[in-house]
Design a protein around this motif. Structure first.
Motif: not given
Length: 416
Positions: A384-389, A29-32, A41-46, A357-364
């Motif tokens: 925007p952040d996969i660091y904590h997860a 997910f974070g590669k985008a 950059g900052w990723l939106d909900e999708a 918390l886990i978005d089963q549809e859109k990821g992250s």
């Protein structure tokens, strides 16, 4: 409390496989977030780049650190992303005139202040990339260490100063627990990357001041805000209680994060033949127990973002990083003490994360939920952040010391 479980989750192969698989989903997910012109950059909900947000040094540093951990595991694609982040930290975010790092790419209207919190993450990213063997990472780390030692670290205070103007002429008349907490995290990584025990001693000094002195005197609730002579400033940001980095009152998530870091620090000191005071483990348990008062404090599942000093909810939104740190603290305390009550919390918070918390549809993960556990954006927008997860999927599978990057680099045959 229920009877002790027959088998801890972290010892079950299926659970460990689930952690690894979910961690890979987060990395994908974070590669985008990779920006063609540099940085992340900052990723939106999708999971799409939000072009309204400038390139962020914080997001870039956290992504660089995260993908360094992935690179150390031999996961394809990670090395390129580490190098991409390093180039941005070396160039577009660095102040080549005054030294130090800007908080975002310098465009019209961008802040030019230098933030202690941010510099801790630059150092963490550089340390992890150094241990991953990436070109230029050690030079970046040495530059970050020099900046911290010259402008932020105070031997007299045994802790970090806060923010400064661009040219280091005027420092903010404020001291913060959050920047110091992440400095402990960074200092442990620096010590491992450079084989410099001085950084562990600095981490111990910070922990002593913030936790063994101030938190212990406040019922083990972390005092977040101080004047520049370290007097508690309990009314700070009372008018803006949901601030993303300096919220008013008590932040249970930081208590959980401190609990884990105290055990990481204890283990690091012992592993290197250095004295680890008994209060590190004792305070880790006490501060964890105090932080759990934020769980379902308003009658709904989840951690409220903040409490007042009477442990009453102030901001009832739920932030994704709080149960993430709860999982890590519970796992660390279980490893350190063997007490099954920490397994109870480990399971409880992973169940909550999976359900809400886990978005089963859109990821992250959704970064923020409202008081009814519905996706919200009052304090944080997007993902925007996969660091904590990501760390939540990795750290329970590792020992308390050394730091993750050091351990992964020395155990290439490990089956995580």
């Amino acid at each position: 409390m229920s009877h002790a479980p027959l088998t801890y989750w972290i010892d079950q192969p299926a659970h460990r496989r689930w952690l690894s698989r979910h961690g890979q989903h987060l990395l994908d997910f974070g590669k985008a977030a990779r920006l063609p012109d540099g940085g992340f950059g900052w990723l939106d909900e999708a999971g799409r780049l939000d072009n309204a947000c400038r390139p962020q040094t914080l997001v870039t540093a956290r992504m660089t650190h995260t993908y360094a951990l992935a690179a150390l595991q031999g996961l394809p694609g990670a090395t390129m992303l580490v190098d991409h982040g390093l180039r941005a930290l070396e160039t577009m975010f660095f102040d080549h005139e005054a030294g130090g790092w800007f908080s975002e790419a310098q465009e019209a209207g961008a802040s030019s202040n230098k933030e202690a919190y941010l510099h801790a993450f630059v150092a963490l990213a550089a340390a992890s990339a150094t241990l991953a063997g990436r070109a230029g990472a050690r030079e970046l780390l040495e530059r970050a260490c020099h900046t911290i030692e010259t402008h932020f670290w105070s031997d007299e205070e045994g802790a970090m100063r806060e923010n400064s103007d661009r040219f280091w002429q005027e420092s903010e008349a404020y001291r913060g627990a959050n920047s110091n907490m992440h400095s402990v995290e960074a200092f442990l990584a620096i010590a491992d990357a450079l084989d410099e025990p001085l950084w562990r001693q600095r981490a111990l000094s910070i922990a002593h001041r913030l936790i063994h002195e101030h938190a212990a005197s406040a019922g083990y609730h972390v005092i977040e805000h101080f004047t520049d002579d370290w007097q508690p400033h309990k009314e700070y940001n009372k008018d803006t209680p949901a601030d993303a980095f300096r919220p008013y009152g008590v932040t249970p998530g930081h208590g959980l994060e401190w609990s884990r870091l105290l055990l990481n620090l204890e283990a690091a000191l012992l592993a290197n033949g250095e004295h680890a005071p008994a209060w590190l483990a004792e305070d880790a348990v006490a501060i964890f127990d105090a932080a759990t008062r934020g769980w379902a404090a308003d009658g709904q599942p989840g951690f409220v973002y903040t409490l007042d000093f009477e442990a009453r909810p102030v901001v009832c939104a739920r932030m994704h990083w709080v149960p993430a740190e709860g999982v890590l603290a519970a796992a660390a305390l279980l490893a350190r003490t063997g007490d099954a009550r920490f397994e109870h919390w480990y399971r409880t918070w992973w169940d909550y994360i999976d359900l809400y918390l886990i978005d089963q549809e859109k990821g992250s993960w959704h970064h923020e939920l409202d008081a009814q556990n519905r996706p919200a954006s009052g304090t944080w927008s997007g993902k925007p952040d996969i660091y904590h997860a990501y760390q939540t999927t990795l750290f329970p599978r590792l020992p308390l010391a050394p730091t993750a990057a050091r351990w992964l680099g020395h155990h290439p045959q490990s089956h995580l």
